[in-house]
Design a protein around this motif. Sequence first.
Motif, PDB file in Angstrom:
ATOM      1  N   TRP A 165       0.822  -1.198   0.000  1.00  0.00           N
ATOM      2  CA  TRP A 165       0.000   0.000   0.000  1.00  0.00           C
ATOM      3  C   TRP A 165       0.858   1.250   0.000  1.00  0.00           C
ATOM      4  CZ3 TRP A 165      -4.564  -1.265  -1.338  1.00  0.00           C
ATOM      5  CH2 TRP A 165      -5.206  -2.390  -0.839  1.00  0.00           C
ATOM      6  N   PRO A 166       0.607   2.178  -0.914  1.00  0.00           N
ATOM      7  CA  PRO A 166       1.273   3.484  -0.839  1.00  0.00           C
ATOM      8  C   PRO A 166       0.870   4.177   0.476  1.00  0.00           C
ATOM      9  CG  PRO A 166       0.259   3.158  -2.987  1.00  0.00           C
ATOM     10  CD  PRO A 166      -0.222   2.046  -2.114  1.00  0.00           C
ATOM     11  N   ASP A 167       1.690   5.101   0.933  1.00  0.00           N
ATOM     12  CA  ASP A 167       1.456   5.757   2.221  1.00  0.00           C
ATOM     13  C   ASP A 167       0.070   6.381   2.325  1.00  0.00           C
ATOM     14  OD1 ASP A 167       3.973   4.997   3.061  1.00  0.00           O
ATOM     15  OD2 ASP A 167       4.896   6.945   2.625  1.00  0.00           O
ATOM     16  N   ALA A 168      -0.380   7.081   1.279  1.00  0.00           N
ATOM     17  CA  ALA A 168      -1.687   7.748   1.328  1.00  0.00           C
ATOM     18  C   ALA A 168      -2.817   6.739   1.480  1.00  0.00           C
ATOM     19  CB  ALA A 168      -1.895   8.599   0.081  1.00  0.00           C
ATOM     20  N   VAL A 169      -2.710   5.591   0.827  1.00  0.00           N
ATOM     21  CA  VAL A 169      -3.737   4.553   0.916  1.00  0.00           C
ATOM     22  C   VAL A 169      -3.682   3.895   2.292  1.00  0.00           C
ATOM     23  CG1 VAL A 169      -4.574   2.371  -0.031  1.00  0.00           C
ATOM     24  CG2 VAL A 169      -3.726   4.167  -1.564  1.00  0.00           C
ATOM     25  N   ARG A 170      -2.498   3.613   2.756  1.00  0.00           N
ATOM     26  CA  ARG A 170      -2.347   3.010   4.089  1.00  0.00           C
ATOM     27  C   ARG A 170      -2.966   3.913   5.150  1.00  0.00           C
ATOM     28  NH1 ARG A 170       1.803  -0.304   6.754  1.00  0.00           N
ATOM     29  NH2 ARG A 170       0.606  -1.127   8.482  1.00  0.00           N
ATOM     30  N   ALA A 171      -2.763   5.226   5.035  1.00  0.00           N
ATOM     31  CA  ALA A 171      -3.354   6.172   5.985  1.00  0.00           C
ATOM     32  C   ALA A 171      -4.880   6.175   5.878  1.00  0.00           C
ATOM     33  CB  ALA A 171      -2.799   7.570   5.744  1.00  0.00           C
ATOM     34  N   LEU A 172      -5.399   6.016   4.667  1.00  0.00           N
ATOM     35  CA  LEU A 172      -6.842   5.970   4.469  1.00  0.00           C
ATOM     36  C   LEU A 172      -7.459   4.745   5.140  1.00  0.00           C
ATOM     37  CD1 LEU A 172      -9.320   7.232   3.025  1.00  0.00           C
ATOM     38  CD2 LEU A 172      -8.692   5.839   1.035  1.00  0.00           C
ATOM     39  N   PHE A 173      -6.761   3.612   5.071  1.00  0.00           N
ATOM     40  CA  PHE A 173      -7.286   2.348   5.597  1.00  0.00           C
ATOM     41  C   PHE A 173      -6.692   1.974   6.955  1.00  0.00           C
ATOM     42  CE2 PHE A 173      -7.682   0.962   0.890  1.00  0.00           C
ATOM     43  CZ  PHE A 173      -8.884   1.638   0.762  1.00  0.00           C
TER      44      PHE A 173
ATOM     45  N   ILE B 124     -10.050 -11.411   4.996  1.00  0.00           N
ATOM     46  CA  ILE B 124      -8.723 -10.824   4.893  1.00  0.00           C
ATOM     47  C   ILE B 124      -8.202 -11.081   3.487  1.00  0.00           C
ATOM     48  CG2 ILE B 124      -7.559 -12.870   5.839  1.00  0.00           C
ATOM     49  CD1 ILE B 124      -5.602 -10.842   7.221  1.00  0.00           C
ATOM     50  N   GLY B 125      -7.694 -10.032   2.871  1.00  0.00           N
ATOM     51  CA  GLY B 125      -7.185 -10.141   1.514  1.00  0.00           C
ATOM     52  C   GLY B 125      -5.743  -9.705   1.439  1.00  0.00           C
TER      53      GLY B 125
ATOM     54  N   LEU C 125     -12.174  -5.847  13.243  1.00  0.00           N
ATOM     55  CA  LEU C 125     -11.197  -6.163  12.195  1.00  0.00           C
ATOM     56  C   LEU C 125      -9.774  -6.147  12.751  1.00  0.00           C
ATOM     57  CD1 LEU C 125     -12.667  -4.220   9.141  1.00  0.00           C
ATOM     58  CD2 LEU C 125     -12.462  -6.693   9.378  1.00  0.00           C
ATOM     59  N   LYS C 126      -9.477  -5.191  13.611  1.00  0.00           N
ATOM     60  CA  LYS C 126      -8.136  -5.133  14.227  1.00  0.00           C
ATOM     61  C   LYS C 126      -7.892  -6.375  15.074  1.00  0.00           C
ATOM     62  CE  LYS C 126      -7.585  -0.115  14.450  1.00  0.00           C
ATOM     63  NZ  LYS C 126      -7.507   1.052  15.363  1.00  0.00           N
ATOM     64  N   GLN C 127      -8.905  -6.768  15.854  1.00  0.00           N
ATOM     65  CA  GLN C 127      -8.779  -7.952  16.707  1.00  0.00           C
ATOM     66  C   GLN C 127      -8.566  -9.205  15.854  1.00  0.00           C
ATOM     67  OE1 GLN C 127     -12.428  -9.043  18.716  1.00  0.00           O
ATOM     68  NE2 GLN C 127     -11.302  -9.874  20.454  1.00  0.00           N
ATOM     69  N   ALA C 128      -9.337  -9.356  14.789  1.00  0.00           N
ATOM     70  CA  ALA C 128      -9.207 -10.519  13.923  1.00  0.00           C
ATOM     71  C   ALA C 128      -7.872 -10.519  13.199  1.00  0.00           C
ATOM     72  CB  ALA C 128     -10.364 -10.560  12.926  1.00  0.00           C
ATOM     73  N   ALA C 129      -7.428  -9.353  12.739  1.00  0.00           N
ATOM     74  CA  ALA C 129      -6.128  -9.263  12.051  1.00  0.00           C
ATOM     75  C   ALA C 129      -5.004  -9.643  13.014  1.00  0.00           C
ATOM     76  CB  ALA C 129      -5.909  -7.864  11.505  1.00  0.00           C
ATOM     77  N   ALA C 130      -5.077  -9.183  14.258  1.00  0.00           N
ATOM     78  CA  ALA C 130      -4.069  -9.540  15.253  1.00  0.00           C
ATOM     79  C   ALA C 130      -4.072 -11.038  15.530  1.00  0.00           C
ATOM     80  CB  ALA C 130      -4.284  -8.745  16.542  1.00  0.00           C
ATOM     81  N   ALA C 131      -5.258 -11.630  15.600  1.00  0.00           N
ATOM     82  CA  ALA C 131      -5.364 -13.072  15.828  1.00  0.00           C
ATOM     83  C   ALA C 131      -4.788 -13.862  14.661  1.00  0.00           C
ATOM     84  CB  ALA C 131      -6.824 -13.472  16.071  1.00  0.00           C
ATOM     85  N   ALA C 132      -4.837 -13.269  13.459  1.00  0.00           N
ATOM     86  CA  ALA C 132      -4.293 -13.920  12.259  1.00  0.00           C
ATOM     87  C   ALA C 132      -2.799 -13.639  12.086  1.00  0.00           C
ATOM     88  CB  ALA C 132      -5.045 -13.468  11.014  1.00  0.00           C
ATOM     89  N   GLY C 133      -2.223 -12.918  13.046  1.00  0.00           N
ATOM     90  CA  GLY C 133      -0.799 -12.631  12.983  1.00  0.00           C
ATOM     91  C   GLY C 133      -0.456 -11.457  12.090  1.00  0.00           C
ATOM     92  N   ARG C 134      -1.378 -10.571  11.834  1.00  0.00           N
ATOM     93  CA  ARG C 134      -1.138  -9.399  10.960  1.00  0.00           C
ATOM     94  C   ARG C 134      -0.985  -8.153  11.777  1.00  0.00           C
ATOM     95  NH1 ARG C 134      -0.420 -10.965   5.577  1.00  0.00           N
ATOM     96  NH2 ARG C 134      -1.441 -12.913   5.397  1.00  0.00           N
TER      97      ARG C 134
ATOM     98  N   ALA D 212      -6.370  -1.876   6.874  1.00  0.00           N
ATOM     99  CA  ALA D 212      -5.083  -2.418   6.422  1.00  0.00           C
ATOM    100  C   ALA D 212      -4.169  -2.579   7.640  1.00  0.00           C
ATOM    101  CB  ALA D 212      -4.447  -1.493   5.399  1.00  0.00           C
ATOM    102  N   PRO D 213      -4.022  -3.809   8.154  1.00  0.00           N
ATOM    103  CA  PRO D 213      -3.178  -4.022   9.330  1.00  0.00           C
ATOM    104  C   PRO D 213      -1.685  -3.966   9.036  1.00  0.00           C
ATOM    105  CG  PRO D 213      -4.045  -6.107   8.577  1.00  0.00           C
ATOM    106  CD  PRO D 213      -4.683  -5.032   7.730  1.00  0.00           C
ATOM    107  N   ASP D 214      -1.337  -4.115   7.756  1.00  0.00           N
ATOM    108  CA  ASP D 214       0.066  -4.033   7.358  1.00  0.00           C
ATOM    109  C   ASP D 214       0.135  -3.571   5.909  1.00  0.00           C
ATOM    110  OD1 ASP D 214      -0.062  -6.364   5.582  1.00  0.00           O
ATOM    111  OD2 ASP D 214      -0.016  -7.591   7.392  1.00  0.00           O
ATOM    112  N   SER D 215       1.309  -3.559   5.346  1.00  0.00           N
ATOM    113  CA  SER D 215       1.523  -2.955   4.029  1.00  0.00           C
ATOM    114  C   SER D 215       1.014  -3.774   2.844  1.00  0.00           C
ATOM    115  CB  SER D 215       3.007  -2.665   3.836  1.00  0.00           C
ATOM    116  OG  SER D 215       3.740  -3.879   3.822  1.00  0.00           O
ATOM    117  N   ARG D 216       0.618  -5.030   3.055  1.00  0.00           N
ATOM    118  CA  ARG D 216       0.201  -5.887   1.935  1.00  0.00           C
ATOM    119  C   ARG D 216      -1.172  -6.533   2.125  1.00  0.00           C
ATOM    120  NH1 ARG D 216       4.908  -7.667  -1.168  1.00  0.00           N
ATOM    121  NH2 ARG D 216       6.748  -6.753  -0.228  1.00  0.00           N
TER     122      ARG D 216
END
Length: 178
Positions: A23-31, A127-128, A169-178, A67-71
């Motif tokens: 994710w580009p910085d602007a998109v990452r900030a949006l999500f 999660i995508g 979503l944050k809780q689920a992403a953390a549980a998935a290791g993201r 977006a929990p991380d860059s990908r």
Amino acid sequence: MSDSSAPGSTPASPLEQSVFDEWPDAVRALFDGSSLASKMGFTASLLSVDTNGHVRTSLLGVGELYAPDSRTLCLALWPQARAARAIAQSGRAALSFVCDAAFYQVQLLVTPLAGVTGDDSGLVYLIGSIDTADAQSVHYARLTSGITFELEGEGSAVLDRWERQIEHLKQAAAAAGR
């Protein structure tokens, strides 16, 4: 709109395209799941193809994307949405939106996301990961928005629901290791 160049000069390509796998910085900030009220009105189009070959679309706001991380991108969808069913069948979706004066289209590989406790919303969490992605713009026209919306009536209730969805979503992403 057309691109005009000086006579006798070689016209530069009006299309600027960049391919990315993070994710580009602007998109990452949006999500990033923060300041949802200030991002109100943003809409992304989530497209999928069902088993009959029909394209299904769901329009999503920032309270349904994280977006929990860059990908990676986590999604919250209503289970009765045709796009949710099509994604469950194919494991693929495309997300398109306007951000930072460019048109983005991101192909996602999508799987169900578990690990949400205390959620009685009935939403489906997915999660995508970025498969392929590009951004396009032209030098002669600046995109200022894509599909946008304005909440009416119970807008504060929707914003409260979105805050809870992002937390899930944050809780689920953390549980998935993201």
